[in-house]
Design a protein around this motif. Structure first.
Motif, mmCIF file in Angstrom:
data_model
loop_
_atom_site.group_PDB
_atom_site.id
_atom_site.type_symbol
_atom_site.label_atom_id
_atom_site.label_comp_id
_atom_site.label_asym_id
_atom_site.label_seq_id
_atom_site.Cartn_x
_atom_site.Cartn_y
_atom_site.Cartn_z
ATOM 1 N N TYR A 1 -9.605 2.019 -4.499
ATOM 2 C CA TYR A 1 -9.278 2.929 -6.067
ATOM 3 C C TYR A 1 -7.892 2.804 -6.354
ATOM 4 C CZ TYR A 1 -8.898 7.785 -5.032
ATOM 5 O OH TYR A 1 -7.901 9.383 -4.701
ATOM 6 N N LEU A 2 -7.099 2.926 -6.040
ATOM 7 C CA LEU A 2 -5.750 2.726 -6.224
ATOM 8 C C LEU A 2 -5.340 1.419 -6.689
ATOM 9 C CD1 LEU A 2 -4.231 5.262 -4.527
ATOM 10 C CD2 LEU A 2 -5.134 5.802 -6.963
ATOM 11 N N ARG A 3 -5.468 0.404 -5.685
ATOM 12 C CA ARG A 3 -5.188 -1.064 -5.631
ATOM 13 C C ARG A 3 -5.520 -1.656 -6.649
ATOM 14 N NH1 ARG A 3 -6.466 -5.684 -3.721
ATOM 15 N NH2 ARG A 3 -9.068 -5.268 -2.243
ATOM 16 N N LEU A 4 -6.760 -1.536 -7.638
ATOM 17 C CA LEU A 4 -7.664 -1.914 -8.699
ATOM 18 C C LEU A 4 -6.549 -2.289 -9.539
ATOM 19 C CD1 LEU A 4 -11.200 0.203 -8.853
ATOM 20 C CD2 LEU A 4 -10.693 -2.316 -8.141
ATOM 21 N N PHE A 5 -5.905 -1.045 -9.902
ATOM 22 C CA PHE A 5 -5.222 -1.003 -11.645
ATOM 23 C C PHE A 5 -3.594 -2.069 -11.349
ATOM 24 C CE2 PHE A 5 -6.841 3.966 -11.330
ATOM 25 C CZ PHE A 5 -7.950 3.291 -11.713
ATOM 26 N N MET B 1 0.341 -0.141 -10.398
ATOM 27 C CA MET B 1 0.114 0.517 -9.377
ATOM 28 C C MET B 1 0.438 -0.114 -8.194
ATOM 29 S SD MET B 1 -0.571 3.889 -8.674
ATOM 30 C CE MET B 1 -2.366 4.642 -9.262
ATOM 31 N N THR B 2 1.499 0.701 -6.922
ATOM 32 C CA THR B 2 2.371 0.570 -6.384
ATOM 33 C C THR B 2 0.885 0.845 -5.310
ATOM 34 O OG1 THR B 2 4.613 -0.437 -6.980
ATOM 35 C CG2 THR B 2 4.383 0.138 -5.048
ATOM 36 N N VAL B 3 0.771 0.872 -4.152
ATOM 37 C CA VAL B 3 0.814 1.807 -2.837
ATOM 38 C C VAL B 3 1.036 1.619 -2.270
ATOM 39 C CG1 VAL B 3 -2.190 2.107 -2.309
ATOM 40 C CG2 VAL B 3 -1.768 1.307 -4.487
ATOM 41 N N MET B 4 1.716 2.142 -1.215
ATOM 42 C CA MET B 4 1.811 2.545 0.385
ATOM 43 C C MET B 4 0.924 3.462 1.591
ATOM 44 S SD MET B 4 5.969 2.875 -0.805
ATOM 45 C CE MET B 4 5.573 3.507 -2.722
ATOM 46 N N ALA B 5 1.620 2.917 2.478
ATOM 47 C CA ALA B 5 0.937 3.437 3.499
ATOM 48 C C ALA B 5 1.424 3.575 4.508
ATOM 49 C CB ALA B 5 -0.215 3.239 3.931
ATOM 50 N N PRO B 6 2.785 5.031 4.758
ATOM 51 C CA PRO B 6 3.531 4.776 5.268
ATOM 52 C C PRO B 6 2.859 4.480 7.309
ATOM 53 C CG PRO B 6 2.834 6.780 5.136
ATOM 54 C CD PRO B 6 2.627 5.780 3.875
ATOM 55 N N ILE C 1 13.060 0.194 3.262
ATOM 56 C CA ILE C 1 12.008 0.309 2.376
ATOM 57 C C ILE C 1 12.709 -0.688 0.972
ATOM 58 C CG2 ILE C 1 9.887 1.173 0.676
ATOM 59 C CD1 ILE C 1 9.751 1.920 3.748
ATOM 60 N N GLU C 2 11.568 -1.507 1.005
ATOM 61 C CA GLU C 2 11.527 -2.594 -0.513
ATOM 62 C C GLU C 2 10.424 -2.599 -0.653
ATOM 63 O OE1 GLU C 2 14.562 -6.403 0.295
ATOM 64 O OE2 GLU C 2 15.601 -5.241 2.123
ATOM 65 N N HIS C 3 10.462 -2.830 -2.144
ATOM 66 C CA HIS C 3 9.031 -2.971 -2.954
ATOM 67 C C HIS C 3 8.655 -4.353 -2.374
ATOM 68 C CE1 HIS C 3 6.256 -3.612 -6.281
ATOM 69 N NE2 HIS C 3 6.265 -1.820 -6.451
ATOM 70 N N GLY C 4 7.726 -4.168 -2.157
ATOM 71 C CA GLY C 4 6.472 -5.375 -1.487
ATOM 72 C C GLY C 4 7.193 -5.787 -0.318
ATOM 73 N N PHE D 1 3.378 -1.855 2.031
ATOM 74 C CA PHE D 1 2.665 -2.147 1.160
ATOM 75 C C PHE D 1 1.218 -2.535 1.097
ATOM 76 C CE2 PHE D 1 7.265 -1.435 0.237
ATOM 77 C CZ PHE D 1 7.258 -0.741 -0.721
ATOM 78 N N ILE D 2 0.541 -2.085 0.102
ATOM 79 C CA ILE D 2 -0.801 -2.088 1.023
ATOM 80 C C ILE D 2 -0.856 -3.714 -0.752
ATOM 81 C CG2 ILE D 2 -3.324 -1.531 0.301
ATOM 82 C CD1 ILE D 2 -1.842 -0.805 2.903
ATOM 83 N N LYS D 3 0.277 -2.831 -1.650
ATOM 84 C CA LYS D 3 0.016 -3.004 -2.853
ATOM 85 C C LYS D 3 1.466 -3.354 -3.797
ATOM 86 C CE LYS D 3 -1.382 -3.531 -7.763
ATOM 87 N NZ LYS D 3 -2.859 -3.412 -9.008
ATOM 88 N N PRO D 4 2.167 -4.105 -3.243
ATOM 89 C CA PRO D 4 1.898 -5.385 -3.678
ATOM 90 C C PRO D 4 1.813 -5.456 -2.621
ATOM 91 C CG PRO D 4 4.295 -5.435 -4.655
ATOM 92 C CD PRO D 4 3.504 -3.351 -4.436
ATOM 93 N N LEU D 5 0.932 -6.628 -1.245
ATOM 94 C CA LEU D 5 0.892 -7.322 -0.423
ATOM 95 C C LEU D 5 2.887 -7.992 -0.250
ATOM 96 C CD1 LEU D 5 -0.762 -7.087 2.570
ATOM 97 C CD2 LEU D 5 -1.309 -9.149 1.577
ATOM 98 N N ASP D 6 3.247 -8.333 0.938
ATOM 99 C CA ASP D 6 3.996 -9.114 1.565
ATOM 100 C C ASP D 6 3.697 -10.251 1.985
ATOM 101 O OD1 ASP D 6 6.788 -10.205 2.627
ATOM 102 O OD2 ASP D 6 7.078 -8.558 3.602
ATOM 103 N N THR D 7 3.298 -10.873 0.688
ATOM 104 C CA THR D 7 2.527 -12.088 1.315
ATOM 105 C C THR D 7 3.344 -13.346 1.673
ATOM 106 O OG1 THR D 7 2.567 -12.807 -1.260
ATOM 107 C CG2 THR D 7 0.660 -12.476 -0.081
ATOM 108 N N LYS D 8 4.439 -13.282 1.381
ATOM 109 C CA LYS D 8 5.574 -13.930 1.515
ATOM 110 C C LYS D 8 5.660 -13.934 3.164
ATOM 111 C CE LYS D 8 9.708 -14.194 0.510
ATOM 112 N NZ LYS D 8 11.320 -14.143 -0.786
ATOM 113 N N THR D 9 5.574 -12.350 3.718
ATOM 114 C CA THR D 9 5.972 -12.305 5.675
ATOM 115 C C THR D 9 4.697 -13.107 6.214
ATOM 116 O OG1 THR D 9 7.340 -10.602 5.291
ATOM 117 C CG2 THR D 9 6.684 -10.935 6.951
ATOM 118 N N ILE D 10 3.046 -11.855 5.671
ATOM 119 C CA ILE D 10 2.386 -12.358 6.342
ATOM 120 C C ILE D 10 1.518 -13.686 6.342
ATOM 121 C CG2 ILE D 10 -0.166 -10.780 6.441
ATOM 122 C CD1 ILE D 10 1.603 -8.469 5.341
#
Ligand SMILES: Cc1ncc(C[n+]2csc(CCOP(=O)(O)OP(=O)(O)O)c2C)c(N)n1
Ligand SMILES: CC(=O)[C@@H](O)[C@H](O)COP(=O)(O)O
Ligand SMILES: [Mg+2]
Length: 638
Positions: free
Chosen positions: A445-449, A452-457, A496-499, A543-552
């Motif tokens: 429900y948070l990443r919908l918006f 919004m940045t969503v982090m999960a340590p 910690i760097e964004h995304g 980061f759940i959002k934005p996902l680090d697509t470059k790495t993943i």
């Protein structure tokens, strides 16, 4: 507690009808026996305690006066339902409460016809009661049928209660709201409604004087037009201050009380009187949180849901030591550090100061600590206002309770791109509270918006570093962490760097992508599999959002298989994010998602629930083994 050699009554109560005609002394003895059972329970495990001790007489009086197989009863929140369970046929199973497979700690219609809704969140009882009464009326089924909502003074300030009260006049025939006023939420209650209830408590003592003054006011002559209006206003204001329960009367309810909620005969008398009216009625009952167990009355905050405890020979209570430092401690320390560093940082809690371990923050920064009471929606919109003028508010809140604020996260925060930081505690399985309290929907429900940045340590190190990151980020951020012992993963860690994700281990045979604090289990699973000759890469997504697509995405492309891991609902969660990113990139790959499927998770210890869901080290390792076999060359999975 009870010093009696007479045969106990409670084991003989198989239904509330066994209370019919019971003498007052026996009712009082039964109340004592119920309290004994509650005390025995907390010597076995942590459970809601003081609230239950406080409603014993009220519960007995309600069940003696009404027949709740015909009438309707809703206990708001539901954490004070234990006496009700004990007299509605669940005494034999009571010792299983809050254990996996045992009774729920909240109402549960699957357990008993006396429970109407599964509840656990505060404040909805008046609305559902209005709906029940209204539905019964439409079905012409309301013949002498009463609907009763019992709501505590902590839950009472919830906004939704006022939405219901404003609506009650139309649908509230034969509807009774029992306001159980024990002067406490989990912590001492706060706000204007709390003050109003205090004044109502006082008003009984002054009723004689009050009557005289009101009579005098009623004789004030009305003069010319403007003066008349002014005088009317003064008169109404004065009456409002002097008439007990004027607020409720104005909303179309009859206000009765306050009365002593531990005097079972008195409560019964008032309930019988109410039954003779048409409703809606608000009965104000005064009780003591922890009644009958002195230590609980002295410290109702601790005894709201105390750790397991027993009494030593010298009479002292011995509390079971907590399992050490939790993510909650790490979060509250990080908040303290942030508030020390900048006087723009504020913290908001919706009545969970104790649960979020914010006491030190509250004491050290009283001007920047805000307890809104159980008003999550308000707390979020309030934070948006503070952010708009340049403050850096932190909403420190349980994941499950933030759901109450969904629209305000969208409208007031995300749409405006305001820098509000959400610290989401209990993100994941909350344990013995069960389905109502598991915080498993937040990632979805948070990443919908947008914004919004969503982090999960992945661990405590991440958590402590993510808060300063969030507070300097120009937009809303959420940091979600579980109800668990804090763990720090060994080794050198990336900032910690964004995304940006972090690769913690590299191996060619498969990939584990971890979205959150199951990281130590992912690493342990990888270690275990290395012993079996399977070398895996493990990524801490952060980061759940934005996902680090470059790495993943390149890692997924190069790995024979990928397993995503999250302590959250799969629908819309971390694994979904990965699949969406792959689809958007036109990439296909064998990905298995571990998380929570399309079902509610019952209550139990977090560790046993995780194991059942295959979210422990063994479950993660097994899923990797299976994927490795399924994706081995020649197995046809691509
Ligand atoms: C929406 C929501 N927010 C917060 C909570 C956590 N919570 C559970 S009980 C409680 C205090 C309730 O106080 P009150 O209604 O007066 O009941 P008491 O325990 O005093 O009997 C709180 C804050 C919750 N269950 N639901
Ligand atoms: C009834 C209620 O909602 C709270 O008392 C909740 O049970 C607290 O949960 P924790 O024990 O995880 O703080
Ligand atoms: Mg209360």
């Amino acid at each position: 507690m009870t010093q009696t050699t007479k045969k106990p009554i409670l084991p003989t109560i198989t239904s509330p009808r066994d209370l019919d005609g019971m003498s007052l002394p026996d009712l009082e003895r039964l109340a004592g026996e119920i309290r004994d059972v509650l005390c025995n329970l907390v010597s076995a495990r942590s459970a809601h305690f003081a609230s239950n001790l406080g409603v014993v007489e009220l519960c007995l009086a309600l069940h003696q006066t009404f027949d709740f197989l015909h009438d309707r009863l809703i206990w708001d929140t539901g954490h004070q339902i234990y006496p009700h369970k004990l007299i509605t046929g669940r005494y034999p199973q009571f010792s299983t409460i809050r254990t996996k497979g045992g009774l729920m700690g909240y109402p549960n219609p699957e357990e008993s016809d006396y429970d109407l809704f599964v509840t656990g969140h505060a404040g909805s009882s008046v609305s559902t009661a209005v709906g029940l009464a209204s539905g019964d009326r439409l079905l012409r089924d309301e013949e002498n049928r009463w609907t009763v909502a019992v709501i505590g003074d902590g839950a009472f300030p919830s906004g939704v209660v006022y939405e219901a009260l404003c609506n009650i006049r139309e649908s509230g025939k034969r509807l009774l709201v029992v306001l159980n006023d024990n002067k406490m939420s989990i912590c001492p209650r706060v706000g204007g409604m709390a003050d109003y209830l205090d004044r109502l408590r006082m008003s009984g003592a002054y009723s004689g004087i009050k009557g005289e003054i009101v009579k005098t006011l009623q004789n004030i002559p009305m003069l010319g037009d403007p003066v008349e209006r002014m005088l009317t206003q003064i008169k109404e204001a004065a009456k409002a201050g002097l008439h007990g329960g004027m607020l409720f009367e104005e909303l179309g309810m009859r206000y009765v009380g306050p009365i002593d909620g531990h005097n079972v005969a008195l409560v019964r008398k008032y309930l019988r009187m109410v039954r003779k009216t048409d409703g809606p009625v608000l009965l104000h009952v005064v009780t003591e949180k922890g009644h009958g167990f002195h230590p609980a009355t002295q410290d109702p905050v601790l005894f709201h849901a105390p750790p397991q405890f027993s009494r030593c020979e010298n009479g002292e209570l011995q509390m079971k030591k907590s399992g050490g430092r939790a993510y909650t401690n790490a979060a509250s320390e990080a908040i303290h550090v942030a508030m020390t560093a900048s006087d723009k940082v504020t913290v908001l809690t919706a009545a969970m100061c104790q649960g979020n371990k914010l006491e030190r923050v509250r004491d050290d920064f009283p001007d920047r600590f805000f307890d809104t009471g159980i008003c999550e929606a308000h707390a979020v919109a309030f934070a948006a206002g503070q952010a708009k003028v340049g403050m850096r508010p932190i909403v420190d809140i349980y994941s499950t309770f933030l759901q109450r604020s969904f629209d305000h996260i969208f409208q007031e925060v995300a749409l405006q791109n305001l820098p509000v930081t959400f610290m989401l505690d209990r993100g994941g399985l909350s344990g013995p509270d069960g389905a109502t309290h598991h915080g498993v929907f937040d990632l979805g429900y948070l990443r919908l918006f947008p914004h919004m940045t969503v982090m999960a340590p992945g661990d405590e190190h991440d958590l402590a570093s993510m808060l300063p990151f969030a507070l300097q980020h120009n937009g809303p951020c959420a940091i979600r962490y579980p109800k668990a012992a804090a763990v720090t993963v060994a080794g050198e860690r990336a900032p910690i760097e964004h995304g940006t994700a972090e690769v913690l281990r590299r191996g060619p045979d498969g990939l584990i992508l971890c979205g959150g604090a199951l990281l130590p289990d992912c690493l342990a699973a990888a270690e275990q599999l290395a012993g079996e000759g399977l070398e895996l890469t493990v990524v801490n997504a952060r980061f759940i959002k934005p996902l680090d697509t470059k790495t993943i995405l390149p890692l997924v492309a190069d790995s024979p298989f990928t397993v995503t891991v999250e302590e959250a609902a799969l629908a819309g969660g971390f694994g979904s994010v990965v699949l969406e990113a792959l689809a958007d990139a036109g990439q296909t790959a064998p990905v298995r998602r571990l998380g929570i499927g399309d079902h509610y998770v019952e209550h139990g210890e977090r560790e046993e629930l995780l194991a059942d869901l295959g979210l422990d080290t063994a479950g993660i390792a097994q899923a990797c083994r299976e994927q490795s076999q399924a994706c081995a060359p020649g197995q046809g999975v691509s």
